[in-house]
Design a protein around this motif. Structure first.
Motif, short mmCIF file in Angstrom:
data_model
loop_
_atom_site.label_atom_id
_atom_site.label_comp_id
_atom_site.label_asym_id
_atom_site.label_seq_id
_atom_site.Cartn_x
_atom_site.Cartn_y
_atom_site.Cartn_z
N TYR A 75 0.94 -1.23 0.12
CA TYR A 75 -0.05 0.22 0.18
C TYR A 75 0.95 1.13 0.10
CZ TYR A 75 -3.40 -3.43 1.72
OH TYR A 75 -4.41 -4.41 1.67
N THR A 76 0.16 2.56 -0.06
CA THR A 76 0.83 3.70 0.00
C THR A 76 0.34 4.52 0.83
OG1 THR A 76 -0.58 4.75 -1.57
CG2 THR A 76 1.08 3.70 -2.60
N PHE A 77 1.01 5.54 1.12
CA PHE A 77 0.18 6.41 2.39
C PHE A 77 -1.06 7.21 2.06
CE2 PHE A 77 4.01 5.56 4.48
CZ PHE A 77 3.90 5.80 5.75
N SER A 78 -1.56 6.78 0.67
CA SER A 78 -2.90 7.43 0.14
C SER A 78 -3.85 6.40 0.35
CB SER A 78 -2.71 7.67 -1.25
OG SER A 78 -1.84 8.80 -1.53
N ASP A 79 -3.37 5.17 0.90
CA ASP A 79 -4.38 4.08 0.91
C ASP A 79 -4.90 3.88 2.43
OD1 ASP A 79 -4.00 3.37 -1.66
OD2 ASP A 79 -2.38 2.34 -1.14
N LYS A 80 -6.18 2.99 2.31
CA LYS A 80 -6.90 2.39 3.61
C LYS A 80 -6.16 1.08 3.65
CE LYS A 80 -10.97 4.93 3.70
NZ LYS A 80 -12.37 5.22 3.54
N VAL A 81 -5.65 0.57 4.87
CA VAL A 81 -4.93 -0.45 5.04
C VAL A 81 -5.70 -1.32 6.18
CG1 VAL A 81 -2.84 -1.55 5.61
CG2 VAL A 81 -2.70 0.50 4.44
N LYS A 82 -6.12 -2.37 5.65
CA LYS A 82 -6.85 -3.28 6.66
C LYS A 82 -5.98 -4.20 7.28
CE LYS A 82 -10.58 -6.90 6.94
NZ LYS A 82 -9.86 -7.42 8.06
N ALA A 83 -6.42 -4.20 8.66
CA ALA A 83 -5.59 -5.24 9.42
C ALA A 83 -6.21 -6.64 9.18
CB ALA A 83 -5.85 -4.69 11.04
N GLY A 84 -5.38 -7.86 9.19
CA GLY A 84 -5.76 -8.90 8.90
C GLY A 84 -6.41 -9.58 10.50
N ILE A 85 -5.92 -9.18 11.37
CA ILE A 85 -6.00 -9.89 12.73
C ILE A 85 -7.64 -9.29 13.14
CG2 ILE A 85 -3.75 -10.21 13.51
CD1 ILE A 85 -4.50 -8.15 15.42
N TYR A 86 -8.25 -8.33 12.46
CA TYR A 86 -9.68 -7.78 12.97
C TYR A 86 -10.22 -7.86 11.57
CZ TYR A 86 -7.32 -6.15 17.17
OH TYR A 86 -6.64 -5.90 18.33
N ASP A 87 -11.88 -8.14 11.78
CA ASP A 87 -12.44 -8.21 10.62
C ASP A 87 -13.08 -6.91 10.03
OD1 ASP A 87 -12.61 -10.98 10.65
OD2 ASP A 87 -14.27 -11.28 11.95
N ASP A 88 -12.96 -6.04 10.90
CA ASP A 88 -13.53 -4.46 10.65
C ASP A 88 -12.67 -3.45 10.96
OD1 ASP A 88 -13.82 -4.71 13.22
OD2 ASP A 88 -16.01 -4.18 13.53
N PHE A 89 -11.50 -3.58 10.97
CA PHE A 89 -10.62 -2.45 11.08
C PHE A 89 -9.60 -2.13 10.12
CE2 PHE A 89 -6.39 -1.04 13.26
CZ PHE A 89 -6.90 0.42 13.73
N GLU A 90 -9.44 -0.77 9.84
CA GLU A 90 -8.29 -0.33 8.73
C GLU A 90 -7.85 0.90 9.38
OE1 GLU A 90 -10.81 -0.26 5.13
OE2 GLU A 90 -11.53 1.53 5.65
N ILE A 91 -6.63 1.24 8.61
CA ILE A 91 -6.08 2.53 9.15
C ILE A 91 -5.86 3.38 7.76
CG2 ILE A 91 -3.98 3.65 9.82
CD1 ILE A 91 -3.68 1.36 11.82
N ASP A 92 -6.52 4.42 7.73
CA ASP A 92 -6.48 5.38 6.37
C ASP A 92 -5.16 6.25 6.52
OD1 ASP A 92 -6.84 7.15 4.33
OD2 ASP A 92 -8.89 7.53 4.99
N PHE A 93 -4.22 5.69 5.98
CA PHE A 93 -2.78 6.45 5.97
C PHE A 93 -2.86 8.04 5.40
CE2 PHE A 93 -1.42 2.54 7.60
CZ PHE A 93 -0.16 2.66 8.14
N SER A 94 -3.92 8.14 4.58
CA SER A 94 -3.95 9.79 4.00
C SER A 94 -4.37 10.53 5.06
CB SER A 94 -4.87 9.46 2.96
OG SER A 94 -6.42 9.45 3.30
N GLU A 95 -5.07 10.03 6.25
CA GLU A 95 -5.25 10.91 7.39
C GLU A 95 -4.21 11.23 8.46
OE1 GLU A 95 -8.82 8.73 9.22
OE2 GLU A 95 -10.12 9.45 7.63
N ILE A 96 -2.96 10.39 8.20
CA ILE A 96 -2.08 10.42 9.12
C ILE A 96 -1.03 11.72 8.64
CG2 ILE A 96 0.00 9.27 10.14
CD1 ILE A 96 -1.56 6.80 9.99
N SER A 97 -0.93 12.71 9.37
CA SER A 97 0.03 13.86 9.15
C SER A 97 1.30 13.61 10.27
CB SER A 97 -0.80 15.08 9.56
OG SER A 97 0.28 16.17 9.50
N VAL A 98 2.60 13.71 9.36
CA VAL A 98 3.67 13.43 10.12
C VAL A 98 4.58 14.73 10.04
CG1 VAL A 98 3.95 11.26 9.82
CG2 VAL A 98 4.90 12.60 8.16
N ASN A 99 4.07 15.80 9.43
CA ASN A 99 4.92 17.06 9.22
C ASN A 99 4.40 18.24 10.22
OD1 ASN A 99 6.23 16.21 6.97
ND2 ASN A 99 4.71 16.57 5.65
#
Length: 186
Positions: free
Chosen positions: A162-186
């Motif tokens: 994936y890239t930092f523009s994607d939503k990444v689903k966690a495999g150990i949970y059925d309904d959880f993902e992290i939207d990396f586009s929402e993460i600001s590091v600057n």
């Protein structure tokens, strides 16, 4: 972030006692009898650890789940012999019996490593091998510099990128993902 110091390489093998004997504030990992010293993480690294940990912890709390999230520094002993001592950037542990005052005894369910320039070979190769053979269910390599998130799902024997523009689903949970586009590091 891991670096082997040249002056330390003369000793053939190290043990957990060598890790415990490190001066206060010095961090290292032990893999196959070798010590790998860890550099101070960057601001971006720390922000990613905090943002990702927060999202996972928030999800577990909302679902009233049993898993716990531990950001580094947190000791993980992948085997009973204590010859593999790691400090993953983020560890998610669902078996409370593995959590002790020393850290995690056995493999966490989910590990996330945030790549730094000095840790790239460790995260992509050495730790990948150790985690895959120790019973870790899922391993994410988050590489901000390369705009890449590698998701290894060892239970399903799959790899997704994936890239930092994607939503990444966690495999150990059925309904959880992290939207990396929402993460600001600057």
């Amino acid at each position: 972030m891991n670096v082997v110091r040249k002056e330390e390489t003369y000793k053939e093998t190290y043990t957990i006692d060598d890790i415990y004997a490190l001066p206060d504030g010095e961090r290292a990992e032990l893999i196959d009898g070798q010590i790998y010293y860890m550099a101070t993480p960057s601001m971006i690294h720390q922000r990613l650890v905090m943002e990702i940990s927060y999202r996972i912890r928030d999800y577990i709390g909302r679902k009233k789940g049993d898993c716990e999230v531990f950001p580094s520094p947190f000791a993980v002993f992948l085997n009973a012999e204590k010859d593999i001592y790691l400090e993953p950037d983020i560890s998610v542990i669902c078996d409370k019996d593995k959590i002790t005052s020393e850290g995690c005894k056995g493999s966490p369910d989910w590990i996330i490593e945030i790549v730094s320039p000095t840790s790239r070979p460790m995260d992509y190769y050495k730790k990948l091998l150790k985690y895959s053979t120790a019973g870790v269910k899922e391993y994410w390599i988050v590489d901000f510099e390369k705009n890449r998130i590698m998701v290894y799902d060892f239970q399903r024997d799959s790899l997704e990128e994936y890239t930092f523009s994607d939503k990444v689903k966690a495999g150990i949970y059925d309904d959880f993902e992290i939207d990396f586009s929402e993460i600001s590091v600057n």
